[in-house]
Design an enzyme around this catalytic site. Sequence first.
Site, PDB file in Angstrom:
ATOM      1  N   THR A 397       1.743   0.766  -0.223  1.00 31.87           N
ATOM      2  CA  THR A 397       1.150   0.121   0.939  1.00 31.87           C
ATOM      3  C   THR A 397       0.588  -1.222   0.505  1.00 31.87           C
ATOM      4  OG1 THR A 397       0.658   2.293   1.913  1.00 31.87           O
ATOM      5  CG2 THR A 397      -0.511   0.432   2.849  1.00 31.87           C
ATOM      6  N   SER A 468      -2.522   8.931   9.029  1.00 31.65           N
ATOM      7  CA  SER A 468      -2.489   7.909   7.987  1.00 31.65           C
ATOM      8  C   SER A 468      -3.813   7.879   7.241  1.00 31.65           C
ATOM      9  CB  SER A 468      -2.242   6.527   8.603  1.00 31.65           C
ATOM     10  OG  SER A 468      -2.385   5.504   7.635  1.00 31.65           O
TER      11      SER A 468
END
Length: 590
Positions: A397, A468
Site C-alpha cells: 500500500t 480495510s
Amino acid sequence: MTEQHTLRSDAGIARRTTTRSRSRWRRTLLALALLPALGALAHAQDAATSTTTASKTAAIASANALATEAGFEVLARGGNAVDAAIAVGSTLSVVQPEASGMGGGFLAVIHDAATGKDTFIDAREMAPQAVSEKDYLKADGTPNRDTSLNGPLAAGIPGFPAGVAYMSGKYGKLPLAASLSPAIRIAEQGFHPSGALVRSIGYKAEVLRRYPASSGKFMPGGKAPVEADLFRDPNQARTLKALAANGADGFYKGAVAKELVKSVRAAGGTWTLVDLANYRAKERQPIELQYAGYKVITAPPPSSGGVAIAEMLNILAPLDLKSMDEAHRIHYLVEAMRRAFRDHNEYLGDPDFVKMPLDMLLSPYYADGLRQSILPEQATKSAWLPSVHAKSPGMHTTHYSIIDKDGNMVSMTATVNTTLGSSFVAGKTGILLNNEMDDFALVSGQPNAFGLIGGSANAPVGGKRMLSSMSPSIVVGKDRLAVIGSPGGSTIITQVFEAILAFVDGKDAGQITAQKRIHHQFLPDRIDIEKGSDIPADVLARLKAMGYEINDTETWGNMNVVVWDKTSNTKTAASDPRNPNGLGKVETAH
C-alpha cells in the site's frame, strides 16, 4: 531566477541540489520551477531537521519524488490539496504500481479550510456480483491462496478512478484533466523504475508471465527492467486520458470498461459491464474523538483502522503514560492493541451491508471496561479473549499527506493490496488490477494474507466492500496539527496509533516517521518489534517476565507525515526513512 535549493531524502540521506537558472531547474525538478522561493526540509533516519518557512506554505510527503513533484506542479497551477492528492496518487499509479494504482482503491480524510468541514471519501474496491466462495476453495475444501491473490478472480471492482473523479468535482479547484496531466506525461515519456519496483517484478515474475498483458507491461522484451532502464506505460496513459476527458465514465463505461471486462472474463474472472457501471465512490462521516486535548479525525468503516485507533486511544485516555517506565508503557499499549484487534476481527465490515455496534465500540464507557480487564503486571493471553487465528502481517500500500497554503488537508491511503496486486494487467488498458478480494473473509475461520480473520460481517457479497486496515488520519490541537498515514497491512493501524501518540507527545514529523515501532494484532499472540530497536534489554526482559512473547522482525511501513506548527506557521513534511525505493522526498514550498 534567484538561487534555490531543494533538500531531498534518498534512503534517509539528505542530498542538496542547487540550481541557478530556470532551464536547469526545470531539467532537474520538473514543474517545481514554477514555485517561487522554495523552502527546504530533509530528514535523516535517526534525527530530524527542519527549516522555518514563510507564511502561506504548502507541504507534501509521499513515497516517491516524482509523485511529490507532481503534487507541487498542480499546486503551482492554482490547485488545492485535493488536486495535489489526485496528482500524487495518479503518478504513483505509474511509478509505484507495486503499491497502489488506478486498478485499486483508496480511503481519504479531507479537511476544507474555508468551511472547517471534515469528510471521508470511500473509494474502496467492491466484490463483483458473481462472487462465489467456491472460486476460492480447492477440491479438498481448503483455501485456494492462488485464486484469492493472483489473477482476475482476486480483483475487486476498482474504486480509485471514481474516487479521484468525485474528489476533483466536489472539492478540487482544477479540472480533473489538469490534476492527471503529470501522470499522463510521465507514463508517456518514461521514468527510471525504483529498486522496489524492480524487486517486485522479480518477486512476482512467475505469476506475471501467466498473463500476456502483464508480462508485456512489466517485462518488455521478455526481461525484467533494471533501474537504469527507461520504463514507459503508454497503455495506462491512454486510460488516464479517457478518465481525464470523460470523468468516471471514461473508466467505468465505454471502450475502457469493455476492454476491462473482456480481458478479465477471458482469463477466468467474473466481472460484468454492470459491475463497473454500478460502482460509486461514497462520502462518509469520519470518526472523530478527543484525546489528550487533541481532536483525532480518522477513517470509518469500511476501514477497520479508525474504529480500532479510537478504541485504543479511549482505553489509554485516563492513563498517565509519561509517568510509566518503558516496560509498563509498552504493556498498556500492547493490551490496548490486543483488545481493539479482537473487536476488529469480530464486528467490522461494509457499513452498507452490516449493522455494527459502533456506538459501543467507540464509547469511552466500553473502553473503561476493557481497561479494567488489563492486569497491571501480567500480559493478557489472547486465548483468554474469545476469537480466531492469524499469522504474520504484510507490508504494501502507500500513503501521502498534504497541506496546501490555505490550510486544506488531505490524508490519503491507496492500495492494490499485496505487491503488484493480482499481477493481472487488464488487456490494452494498461491497468494492473488489485487482489483485494483476499481482504474478505473468503473462507470462514481462515486468515487472509495479512493474518486477519473476519466473521460473517466481512463475508463476500456482490457489491460489498471488503474491510480495510487503511487509516488516513488528521490530528488537530490548539497550536499544532498533523496529517498522518502509512501502508503496512494490519500494521497500518498500530503505526498510525503510535504516530498519534508521538505527535501528542510533541515529536516532529521526522521523529514520528523514524521512531521504532511495535505491533500486536491479537493473534499471533506476540509483540512484533523492529530489528535494531532501541528498546533496552532490561525492558525486553521485563516484558518477557510479564508473559509476553517477543518477536524480532524486519522493519515495516512507509509512513508519510506533515506537521503544521501554527505558532510559527511552519509546515514540515517527512517521508519514512525505511522507504524501500530510496526516492522518498519531503519538501515545503510557498
